[in-house]
Design an enzyme around this catalytic site. Structure first.
Site, PDB file in Angstrom:
ATOM      1  N   CYS A   1     -45.271   0.163 -92.944  1.00 49.34           N
ATOM      2  CA  CYS A   1     -46.908   0.549 -92.774  1.00 49.34           C
ATOM      3  C   CYS A   1     -47.727  -0.537 -92.921  1.00 49.34           C
ATOM      4  O   CYS A   1     -48.328  -0.647 -93.185  1.00 49.34           O
ATOM      5  CB  CYS A   1     -47.218   1.266 -93.911  1.00 49.34           C
ATOM      6  SG  CYS A   1     -47.071   2.023 -95.310  1.00 49.34           S
TER       7      CYS A   1
ATOM      8  N   GLU B   1     -47.361   1.825 -87.681  1.00 44.90           N
ATOM      9  CA  GLU B   1     -45.766   1.465 -88.281  1.00 44.90           C
ATOM     10  C   GLU B   1     -45.150   0.981 -87.759  1.00 44.90           C
ATOM     11  O   GLU B   1     -44.823   1.117 -86.509  1.00 44.90           O
ATOM     12  CB  GLU B   1     -46.256   3.783 -88.129  1.00 44.90           C
ATOM     13  CG  GLU B   1     -44.937   3.532 -89.977  1.00 44.90           C
ATOM     14  CD  GLU B   1     -45.226   3.736 -91.114  1.00 44.90           C
ATOM     15  OE1 GLU B   1     -44.433   4.517 -91.564  1.00 44.90           O
ATOM     16  OE2 GLU B   1     -46.979   4.439 -91.260  1.00 44.90           O
TER      17      GLU B   1
END
Length: 364
Positions: free
Chosen positions: A321, A355
């Site tokens: 992330c 992401e």
């Protein structure tokens, strides 16, 4: 967060700009061209939290711009949130405002929804909740067919259940998950399904070897991947996530996964035979034939010991992330592994967040 209205027509251009920025960060590592997995341009977020701003006997949903943190921004329409949340917001506000027992000193409302339509609403107050509040809240829950939790200082009232039930569609199959209030879940359900599908495709079928998963959460990846391996050894530190994972294993008839509530650092130490732990007394670590490891760490990325440890495995699936800590970790991992696939998943449209997924195999 920006409070300017969403313009879905701008999304493709904004996504291209973000992809170019993230891809440029990895140019020095010479990764394969990224596969891009876009989000829906509207109604993509399954969670939303709003402050409640009172004006006399009425109130409205509010958020606060960091540029003016003391000035409430009225929210009447929030297309970032799932359609389920958007449809409920105004009727729920009206129902709560009609009863003083439900609206007095109401401070915040949190929504947690699912792709399958389940909904949990948490009402947070600056006062003690009593039986009268519970009766009124139960009527609202029944009217809208939702779950409601009431919270105040040192008080939590669960009317029925404190989780939603998700049915995540991946590759033509649905996986069931309990997602608890306050527990971590992927906010963009449709993109999450794409991430899981991507990981499944990278792993393939491995009936004679095992998977090690670090930072497994509520079993988001564990459950769909369990059928791809002989066994799965997974670890997670959050008590709420571990509870959910065990329930989710049972709902999905996953019998070949072992969930350990311990940090990735501790499990790494145990697998390296550096330390022993009581919670591993009934787990025969030597019986595992691990050739694949999946990691989905927090924004800080991997610690040095875990990074060095996973470098010993044949295959690594890395979900990240944070491009910055991913780049740092790949600088080390690419000394022992080759990046076979690189993917970008737009969990957070209209923001700079992205992401990433990386699939690495051991160098010959």
């Amino acid at each position: 967060m920006s409070f300017s209205p969403l313009n879905p027509a701008e999304y493709p251009t904004l996504l291209t700009e973000k992809v170019d920025t993230v891809s440029a960060r990895f140019e020095d590592l010479q990764l394969p061209q990224a596969e891009i997995y876009p989000s829906a341009p509207e109604h993509y977020r399954l969670r939303a939290e709003f402050r409640i701003w009172h004006e006399g006997e009425n109130f409205f949903y509010a958020m606060f711009d960091p540029a003016a943190p003391k000035v409430p921004v009225r929210i009447d329409h929030f297309p970032t949130a799932s359609q389920t949340i958007c449809t409920l917001m105004e009727p729920l506000r009206q129902a709560l405002s009609e009863q003083a027992i439900l609206s007095t000193r109401l401070y915040q409302i949190d929504f947690l929804s699912t792709l399958s339509g389940d909904m949990l609403v948490t009402l947070i107050y600056h006062r003690r909740l009593d039986d009268e509040w519970q009766v009124a809240a139960e009527a609202v829950a029944a009217k809208f067919k939702i779950q409601i939790i009431g919270r105040s200082k040192k008080q939590k009232i669960v009317l029925d259940r404190d989780y939603v039930l998700e049915q995540l569609p991946v590759d033509g199959k649905h996986y069931a998950y309990h997602q608890y209030e306050g527990g971590f879940t992927q906010p963009n359900g449709e993109v999450n399904a794409k991430m899981v599908s991507w990981a499944k495709a990278r792993c393939g079928q491995n009936p004679e070897t095992d998977l090690l998963e670090l930072y497994c959460g509520n079993g988001n990846f564990t459950i769909p991947l369990a059928s791809h391996f002989r066994r799965v050894l997974a670890t997670e530190i959050s008590k709420t996530s571990v509870k959910a994972a065990h329930e989710n294993f049972a709902m999905n008839a996953v019998h070949n996964a072992v969930m350990l509530r311990m940090s990735s650092e501790d499990l790494t130490s145990a697998l390296n035979k550096e330390r022993s732990f009581r919670r591993l007394a009934n787990v025969d670590l030597d019986s595992y034939a691990i050739d694949t490891v999946l990691v989905d760490p927090p924004r800080a990325g991997l610690d040095e010991a875990s990074r060095e440890f996973i470098a010993g495995f044949q295959r690594i699936v890395y979900i990240s992330c944070n491009p910055e800590t991913l780049h740092r970790d790949l600088e080390i991992l690419t000394k022992s592994h080759v990046v076979q696939d690189f993917a970008l998943f737009d969990q957070f449209p209209y923001t700079h967040h992205m992401e990433s997924g990386v699939f690495l195999t051991k160098r010959a």
